[in-house]
Write an enzyme that holds these catalytic residues in place. Structure first.
Site, mmCIF file in Angstrom:
data_model
loop_
_atom_site.group_PDB
_atom_site.id
_atom_site.type_symbol
_atom_site.label_atom_id
_atom_site.label_comp_id
_atom_site.label_asym_id
_atom_site.label_seq_id
_atom_site.Cartn_x
_atom_site.Cartn_y
_atom_site.Cartn_z
ATOM 1 N N ASP A 279 -1.062 -2.350 14.410
ATOM 2 C CA ASP A 279 -1.661 -3.512 15.046
ATOM 3 C C ASP A 279 -2.138 -4.438 13.926
ATOM 4 O O ASP A 279 -2.288 -4.018 12.769
ATOM 5 C CB ASP A 279 -2.808 -3.106 15.978
ATOM 6 C CG ASP A 279 -3.121 -4.215 16.996
ATOM 7 O OD1 ASP A 279 -2.700 -5.371 16.777
ATOM 8 O OD2 ASP A 279 -3.785 -3.927 18.009
HETATM 9 C C1 NOJ Z 1 -3.826 -7.651 18.160
HETATM 10 C C2 NOJ Z 1 -3.559 -7.022 19.506
HETATM 11 O O1 NOJ Z 1 -4.342 -5.868 19.632
HETATM 12 C C3 NOJ Z 1 -2.105 -6.692 19.736
HETATM 13 O O2 NOJ Z 1 -1.939 -6.265 21.064
HETATM 14 C C4 NOJ Z 1 -1.235 -7.867 19.432
HETATM 15 O O3 NOJ Z 1 0.123 -7.546 19.679
HETATM 16 C C5 NOJ Z 1 -1.446 -8.284 17.978
HETATM 17 N N1 NOJ Z 1 -2.852 -8.650 17.792
HETATM 18 C C6 NOJ Z 1 -0.573 -9.461 17.566
HETATM 19 O O4 NOJ Z 1 -1.039 -10.611 18.166
#
Ligand code: NOJ
Length: 754
Positions: A279
């Site tokens: 993430d």
């Molecule tokens: C953080 C989020 O938790 C995740 O779900 C997302 O895909 C990423 N940011 C990218 O934006």
């Protein structure tokens, strides 16, 4: 429009399968650009490509680089590789791009309990990602709704692992049949936002390198296997190409460098051949993460992985073989889904919406849940019910800029907030659709949307026609990535609004537009609250879908994907305010917990009413002994793709067919969702019952259909912590076919012996 669609479904079902075995996802082979490579073929192609890369290039591909997408993988022009684009979200192409559909959210599709729609919505989303040239979609999101206040419950599929797994499976096949790589997220146990990444600057999507430690989800081996890993395992089986590890720690180790969850469980036990990306800002270290199973760091640029691994290889801290494995895994899904062949060029704002508003409208309506309908106040009868008074800011979009983003605000909600939110190209709110209905059917509508102008609200009660009017009160509850809800109450003191309207209007219908669980107790038992429709997070076709239900053009059939408790404390689980979240409830979550502790909820998991009635008959359980059994053949035909990955343990082999007949005993077409709840022998130490099958069955008035649900080897097994295997318990299993998790709703019951 929806009405036509509804009849079409019913008619085609009548003609094509008089005795229908509705086992699984329909798949229209002509409608997919993917011809079919296997994992073995794709791995071989990726390996051969990696063989032509320098060490510098290989290491650089273990982290994202700057670029137009949320995540960008290095291009290697000398090898005609243009790089790859990773983009949010689970509910459409997000991150602020233009010209994409803001689909009904994960929680809404789950509430349809309709496997065909799971697939079709995934395919529609896939068409938009492909149309814009995006390689990886950053979804589906399948964290379990363990905590009712979790800010991201709206992105996921509710509280049950089996239902979440089937949703993930259908979504991934829909998406990947369009040649777009699915990303199963957030792996694993990311069931709260509080302390998920202290210091993370959520709005800027940038990590704060000075703050390194997130909360730890602490749980035991049985619980992780049977609840939290389950939908991820279903994703692997579906053939998902990518995983995203989460911000939190699991049992004291960051999820993105967790050898147990990444190497042992995912790549080992589940035999997953794809990649794990972090993430955004969830990578806490370089070499330890790479050794712990992380293949590519996102968004990169912080020096932890990427080219900094060159030095680590040279110093012997990590082998080049592992680097090769990482890059091979990053590239394998690209070959698996034939993205090396005539994939559209990248243009994030390209118009790729097609006619996806149609499926979006269907999902919105199918996921709405009729919770209360005293004396059949619904559907409204346009020849008799002429006067309508509308209350609540949730009846109308607040502004023209969208309905979510990171912050909540008044107004109709199409999706929740955060990276899952898609900027809608338009949004049709309930009031707009009601106005159209009013014009068409010669009704009369008056409205006061303010929650504070009690002068106007009270004034409306004296208006001509009010005494016989129907009153609609629109209430909302918003949540977002980045923070959890403070409580389970609706926004803007809406309980007072409902109480006030209901104290004057004898026909008050409450419309609940909520991200996930809400406490309804302030007004649900008021005698004048005669109707309640749960509209969930329905996407931009909210208004048309709701109006179809209100006036009977669509017969509601959605079902709750979580329990609605009378007291918030009844859930037994909540967000941890500390750096440790202990899953001490084990496998006793949601309805399993209510069952075990004999707690009566307000509305049961799986509950939802219809405008018609159903009867059930002729339950038969047959053992499936060989691969040529017709039930097994149909099951595999519908579930298998070139890219499927069912593993080698035979866990997904069908072992029982559970057949019964459902009849629509009412006067209008409608649908019911028979749910199969299984009770295990004592050896398994399972909750009183667990969901192991369901099918949404659409029936014309008076029509009957035979339904077959399949139980697989895994479905009848429990996770045996002693021998580390899925194990069938010895003894009697009870099979209940029910219309909710309420034992009073059980329609048929039988058993089998193992
Ligand atoms: C953080 C989020 O938790 C995740 O779900 C997302 O895909 C990423 N940011 C990218 O934006």
């Amino acid at each position: 429009m929806i009405r036509g669609g509804f009849f079409l479904v019913v008619i085609s079902a009548c003609f094509s399968i008089t005795v229908s075995s509705v086992i699984n996802f329909k798949h229209n082979a002509e409608d997919t650009p993917v011809k079919g490579r296997t994992w073995d073929q794709a791995i071989a192609m990726a390996k051969s490509f990696v063989g032509n890369l320098t060490l510098d290039e290989k290491c650089s591909m273990t982290a994202g680089i700057g670029g137009p997408c949320a995540g960008n993988v290095l291009s290697v022009q000398r090898l005609n590789f243009n790089g790859m684009c990773f983009q949010d979200s689970p509910s459409g192409v997000g991150d602020g791009v233009l010209q994409s559909t803001a689909f009904a959210a994960g929680i809404q599709i789950a509430a349809t309990w309709d496997r065909d729609l799971f697939y079709q919505r995934g395919a529609a989303i896939g068409k938009e990602f492909r149309g814009k040239g995006v390689h990886f979609a950053l979804g589906p999101m399948m964290n379990i709704d363990r905590n009712a206040r979790h800010g991201r419950n709206w992105e996921g599929f509710g509280s049950d692992p089996y239902l979440s797994g089937e949703n993930a499976f259908g979504y991934i096949q829909g998406l990947q049949d369009q040649g777009v790589v699915g990303t199963a997220k957030h792996y694993i146990c990311n069931e709260q936002e509080t302390n998920r990444n202290p210091g993370f600057l959520a709005r800027k999507n940038k990590p704060n390198p000075n703050v390194n430690v997130a909360y730890s989800a602490n749980l035991d081996d049985k619980t992780i296997h049977e609840i939290y890993l389950w939908p991820f395992a279903s994703s692997v089986a579906a053939g998902v190409g990518s995983f995203m590890c989460s911000y939190n720690q699991v049992n004291g180790t960051p999820a993105c460098q967790n050898d147990r969850t990444q190497n042992q469980l995912l790549k080992g036990e589940l035999e997953y051949h794809g990649n794990i990306m972090s993430d955004w800002g969830a990578t806490k270290s370089g070499v330890p993460s790479a050794l712990g199973g992380l293949d590519i760091e996102m968004p990169g640029g912080d020096g932890l992985m990427g080219s900094s691994l060159v030095q680590a290889v040279k110093s012997g801290a990590i082998t080049e073989t592992r680097i090769d494995d990482m890059v091979t895994r990053v590239l394998t899904p690209y070959y698996l889904l034939e993205q090396d062949q005539s994939y559209p060029s990248l243009d994030l704002d390209r118009d790729a919406v097609g006619d996806n508003y149609k499926i979006n409208r269907q999902v919105a309506a199918a996921g709405m849940i009729l919770l209360k309908n005293t004396n059949n106040v619904l559907p409204f009868n346009v020849t008799k019910d002429k006067n309508y008074f509308i209350y609540g800011s949730g009846g109308q979009s607040d502004d023209g800029l969208g309905s979510g983003g990171w912050n909540g605000h008044p107004g109709a909600l199409y999706q929740g907030g955060g990276s899952g939110f898609v900027d809608p190209t338009y949004g049709i709110d309930p009031l707009t659709s009601l106005m159209e209905k009013t014009r068409e059917a010669h009704l009369q509508i008056r409205y006061v949307l303010s929650h504070t102008d009690y002068g106007a609200i009270n004034g409306s009660f004296n208006m001509r026609g009010f005494n016989t009017a129907k009153c609609l009160v629109f209430i909302t509850a918003f949540s977002s990535e980045g923070y959890d809800r403070s409580d389970l109450q609706p926004s803007e003191n809406a309980n007072q609004l409902v109480q006030t309207v209901a104290s004057h209007c004898t026909n008050t219908v409450v419309i609940v537009n909520s991200v996930s669980q809400l406490n309804l107790e302030a007004w649900i038992d008021l005698p004048n609250v005669v109707g309640v429709i749960w509209t969930g997070m329905p996407g931009t076709e909210y208004g048309p879908a709701l109006v179809d239900i209100l006036f009977g053009d669509y017969n509601p059939g959605g079902k709750l994907v979580f329990t609605l408790a009378k007291n918030d404390a009844d859930f037994g689980t909540d967000i941890s305010p500390t750096m440790t979240s202990t899953y001490s409830e084990g496998v006793f979550l949601d309805y399993r917990h209510f069952d075990q502790n004999s707690i009566t909820p307000r509305y049961y998991f799986g509950y939802g009413l219809s405008y018609t009635t159903f009867s059930f008959s002729k339950l038969d359980i047959s053992k499936i002994n060989n691969k040529n059994n017709p039930i097994a053949l149909q099951y595999w035909a519908r579930r298998t793709r070139s890219y499927s990955n069912f593993g080698t343990a035979g866990l997904y082999e069908p072992v029982y067919g559970v057949t019964f007949t459902v009849t629509n005993t009412g006067k209008v077409a409608g649908s019911e969702v028979p749910q199969l709840y299984l009770s295990f022998p004592a050896e398994a130490q399972e909750p009183p019952k667990v969901l192991r099958g369901f099918e949404r069955v659409y029936l014309g008035a008076g029509e009957s259909k035979q339904v077959t649900l399949v139980l697989t080897q895994k479905d009848i097994s429990y996770w045996n912590t002693a021998n580390q295997k899925w194990t069938v318990a010895s003894g009697d299993y009870t099979v209940r076919i029910s219309t909710s998790a309420n034992n009073a709703d059980v329609k048929l019951q039988s058993s089998f012996h193992e």
